[in-house]
Design a protein around this motif. Structure first.
Motif, mmCIF file in Angstrom:
data_model
loop_
_atom_site.group_PDB
_atom_site.id
_atom_site.type_symbol
_atom_site.label_atom_id
_atom_site.label_comp_id
_atom_site.label_asym_id
_atom_site.label_seq_id
_atom_site.Cartn_x
_atom_site.Cartn_y
_atom_site.Cartn_z
ATOM 1 N N ARG A 99 -5.661 5.016 4.994
ATOM 2 C CA ARG A 99 -5.336 3.956 4.008
ATOM 3 C C ARG A 99 -5.968 4.265 2.658
ATOM 4 O O ARG A 99 -5.375 4.024 1.612
ATOM 5 C CB ARG A 99 -5.845 2.597 4.504
ATOM 6 C CG ARG A 99 -5.008 2.032 5.609
ATOM 7 C CD ARG A 99 -5.178 0.511 5.718
ATOM 8 N NE ARG A 99 -4.301 0.040 6.775
ATOM 9 C CZ ARG A 99 -4.641 -0.023 8.057
ATOM 10 N NH1 ARG A 99 -5.854 0.321 8.440
ATOM 11 N NH2 ARG A 99 -3.775 -0.442 8.962
ATOM 12 N N GLN A 125 -1.664 6.071 -4.913
ATOM 13 C CA GLN A 125 -0.515 5.167 -5.014
ATOM 14 C C GLN A 125 0.340 5.428 -6.247
ATOM 15 O O GLN A 125 1.503 5.069 -6.275
ATOM 16 C CB GLN A 125 -0.944 3.714 -4.934
ATOM 17 C CG GLN A 125 -1.915 3.275 -5.972
ATOM 18 C CD GLN A 125 -2.456 1.893 -5.621
ATOM 19 O OE1 GLN A 125 -1.785 1.139 -4.945
ATOM 20 N NE2 GLN A 125 -3.652 1.573 -6.075
ATOM 21 N N GLU A 168 4.018 4.530 7.733
ATOM 22 C CA GLU A 168 3.975 3.456 6.728
ATOM 23 C C GLU A 168 3.543 4.023 5.367
ATOM 24 O O GLU A 168 4.031 3.623 4.320
ATOM 25 C CB GLU A 168 2.942 2.439 7.234
ATOM 26 C CG GLU A 168 2.899 1.113 6.540
ATOM 27 C CD GLU A 168 1.738 0.292 7.107
ATOM 28 O OE1 GLU A 168 1.500 0.309 8.345
ATOM 29 O OE2 GLU A 168 1.050 -0.350 6.293
ATOM 30 N N VAL A 169 2.640 4.988 5.422
ATOM 31 C CA VAL A 169 2.029 5.503 4.195
ATOM 32 C C VAL A 169 2.834 6.662 3.594
ATOM 33 O O VAL A 169 2.925 6.799 2.379
ATOM 34 C CB VAL A 169 0.585 5.964 4.524
ATOM 35 C CG1 VAL A 169 0.022 6.826 3.427
ATOM 36 C CG2 VAL A 169 -0.297 4.760 4.783
ATOM 37 N N MET A 212 0.786 -1.207 0.000
ATOM 38 C CA MET A 212 0.000 0.000 0.000
ATOM 39 C C MET A 212 0.835 1.282 0.000
ATOM 40 O O MET A 212 0.336 2.367 0.021
ATOM 41 C CB MET A 212 -0.942 -0.022 1.204
ATOM 42 C CG MET A 212 -0.278 0.348 2.485
ATOM 43 S SD MET A 212 -1.082 1.787 3.076
ATOM 44 C CE MET A 212 -1.936 1.062 4.423
ATOM 45 N N ASN A 213 2.185 1.102 -0.063
ATOM 46 C CA ASN A 213 2.999 2.317 -0.080
ATOM 47 C C ASN A 213 2.699 3.153 -1.306
ATOM 48 O O ASN A 213 2.653 2.651 -2.410
ATOM 49 C CB ASN A 213 4.492 1.960 -0.129
ATOM 50 C CG ASN A 213 4.993 1.638 1.255
ATOM 51 O OD1 ASN A 213 4.232 1.685 2.210
ATOM 52 N ND2 ASN A 213 6.252 1.284 1.344
ATOM 53 N N VAL A 214 2.484 4.446 -1.091
ATOM 54 C CA VAL A 214 2.357 5.317 -2.243
ATOM 55 C C VAL A 214 3.763 5.629 -2.715
ATOM 56 O O VAL A 214 4.725 5.416 -1.990
ATOM 57 C CB VAL A 214 1.596 6.605 -1.865
ATOM 58 C CG1 VAL A 214 0.137 6.321 -1.685
ATOM 59 C CG2 VAL A 214 2.166 7.238 -0.643
ATOM 60 N N LEU A 262 1.001 4.183 11.350
ATOM 61 C CA LEU A 262 0.354 4.072 10.036
ATOM 62 C C LEU A 262 0.785 5.228 9.130
ATOM 63 O O LEU A 262 1.074 5.025 7.942
ATOM 64 C CB LEU A 262 -1.174 4.057 10.216
ATOM 65 C CG LEU A 262 -1.991 4.015 8.926
ATOM 66 C CD1 LEU A 262 -1.667 2.773 8.091
ATOM 67 C CD2 LEU A 262 -3.491 4.049 9.239
ATOM 68 N N LYS A 287 6.902 7.196 -2.961
ATOM 69 C CA LYS A 287 7.481 8.140 -2.025
ATOM 70 C C LYS A 287 8.608 8.922 -2.693
ATOM 71 O O LYS A 287 9.618 8.364 -3.033
ATOM 72 C CB LYS A 287 8.008 7.388 -0.806
ATOM 73 C CG LYS A 287 6.909 6.679 -0.033
ATOM 74 C CD LYS A 287 7.468 5.841 1.072
ATOM 75 C CE LYS A 287 6.348 5.280 1.933
ATOM 76 N NZ LYS A 287 6.831 4.512 3.056
ATOM 77 N N ALA A 323 -3.937 6.638 0.840
ATOM 78 C CA ALA A 323 -2.739 5.986 0.291
ATOM 79 C C ALA A 323 -3.092 5.246 -1.004
ATOM 80 O O ALA A 323 -2.375 5.324 -2.004
ATOM 81 C CB ALA A 323 -2.178 5.012 1.321
ATOM 82 N N ARG A 324 -4.220 4.537 -0.987
ATOM 83 C CA ARG A 324 -4.613 3.758 -2.170
ATOM 84 C C ARG A 324 -4.895 4.686 -3.352
ATOM 85 O O ARG A 324 -4.454 4.467 -4.465
ATOM 86 C CB ARG A 324 -5.858 2.920 -1.838
ATOM 87 C CG ARG A 324 -5.956 1.677 -2.673
ATOM 88 C CD ARG A 324 -7.027 0.706 -2.262
ATOM 89 N NE ARG A 324 -8.124 1.299 -1.536
ATOM 90 C CZ ARG A 324 -8.336 1.117 -0.229
ATOM 91 N NH1 ARG A 324 -7.534 0.362 0.475
ATOM 92 N NH2 ARG A 324 -9.364 1.681 0.361
#
Ligand code: SF4
Length: 389
Positions: free
Chosen positions: A53, A60, A94-95, A1-3, A91, A5, A56-57
């Motif tokens: 989340r 992405q 993470e994102v 789910m990482n956009v 979170l 970066k 993020a989606r």
């Protein structure tokens, strides 16, 4: 789910709203709720994490800027389990790419912070606290309906210091019912013992429908008149400057170099995201605002929908107007050269008549490169800001 970066020029700020308080204060019309069950709070955080989340989606494939400020506001973020704050920050990490030097702030109300929470905040990477004192005197705290007293505040300061929080702000209020100038000065003098790096001083605003507004309307409470309130403001200003603080925004004072980097983004029209109930954001040239309805917030996210209402991409004139009236909140003022860089023309082309008339009224001053509020302009700030709308 990482956009995707990627570091870009304008780093991003993130605001996270935690809408819970132990008890509603008498003057408060913020998006905050008291007496919530643990289940409701857990459901809220689940929805909040869904919102992050989803962002993020949806992004992405975008090159998102790095994040250099995170701000947990409320409500009272320090009233909920520290595990919820840790999980939310984890979170976000993470994102997004959160810079190592990012300013990460949490709002704390006295009476809700424990040593365990402070230790966990610090370990999670929170490096700045904003503490709502409002007034030093217990009789004023009672009138305000705050949950804390002076002893709770002192204890909060000890906990913060013992856990390595050197960078912290304290909120105080002027213009309170029954408050005298001597109370304001006592508050400031008492505060200096704790060495805050930042202070915000707000004038009480009576919000219609709040208990305090009703009491004042019914004649049960008397507010200081406008002259007294202004006298308090200028006394705060004089005292803090004498103590070495800089007045950098209408309500904000700091030790040199200790501005709230997050709040400065609002006044400089820099991008930021808002997550949580009633949170607002400004991203890719558009403003958006999340619903203020707690139930609707959860329901929309559970149904896979956004809790936000998006405004159209800001038109250039709207952007210029916001840049002017938000920027003029900063006591250092706004530079015509910056306006030219951003919008391709001088602000005199667009607002020449307005600026001339505000200068003639003694509300703004122009020194050949910078336009800023005069002392009189601070007293009539709204008149100045509205002139650019
Ligand atoms: S602590 Fe702040 S947000 Fe909570 S009820 Fe009081 S004024 Fe409102």
């Amino acid at each position: 789910m990482n956009v995707n970066k990627k570091n870009q020029i304008d780093p991003l700020g993130i605001y996270v709203h935690i809408p819970f308080c132990l008890k509603k204060c008498a003057y408060c019309d913020f998006s905050s709720f008291s007496c919530q069950s643990e289940d409701n709070i857990r459901d809220y955080f689940e929805a909040l994490h869904k919102e992050i989340r989803n962002f993020a989606r949806e992004n992405q494939n975008s090159d998102l800027p790095m994040v250099d400020t995170v701000y947990f506001g409320g409500g009272t973020p320090s009233s909920v389990d520290a595990g919820q704050i840790e999980a939310t920050l984890a979170l976000l990490k993470e994102v997004f790419v959160i810079q190592d030097t990012a300013e990460i702030t949490i709002e704390i109300n006295p009476g809700t912070l424990t040593a365990d929470k402070a230790r966990r905040y610090k370990k999670a990477g929170i490096n700045r606290a904003s503490v709502g004192l409002q007034a030093w005197q217990d009789f004023l705290l009672k009138i305000l309906g705050r949950i804390h007293n002076q002893a709770d505040f002192i204890r909060t300061m000890e906990i913060l210091k013992n856990n390595g929080f050197e960078n912290f702000s304290v909120d105080v209020m002027v213009g309170l019912p029954g408050q005298k100038l001597v109370d304001v000065m006592e508050t400031l003098e008492a505060l200096m013992v704790f060495s805050p790096t930042h202070l915000s001083s707000y004038s009480l605003i009576l919000e219609p429908g709040t208990p305090m507004a009703n009491w004042v309307e019914a004649g049960q409470l008397d507010l200081p008149d406008e002259d007294e309130e202004r006298e308090m403001h200028w006394a705060v200003d004089g005292f803090l400057k004498q103590q070495g603080f800089e007045h950098y925004e209408i309500s904000s004072y700091c030790r040199p170099g200790c501005e709230s980097r997050h709040n400065v983004k609002y006044w400089e029209l820099e991008p930021y995201l808002g997550f949580g109930l009633g949170a607002h954001g400004f991203f890719q040239g558009r403003r958006y605002g999340n619903t203020n309805e707690l139930r609707q917030y959860g329901e929309r996210l559970n149904a896979g929908k956004s809790p936000a209402v998006f405004e159209p991409v800001m038109a250039p004139d709207e952007m210029m107007s916001e840049w002017m009236f938000l920027g003029l909140r900063k006591l250092s003022g706004i530079r015509d050269a910056d306006f030219i860089t951003r919008f391709g023309e001088s602000f005199f082309v667009r607002y020449g008549e307005v600026i001339k008339s505000l200068i003639a009224d003694g509300l703004l001053a122009w020194d050949g490169s910078v336009l800023k509020l005069t002392d009189r302009g601070q007293d009539f700030g709204n008149r100045v800001f509205m002139a650019f709308v």
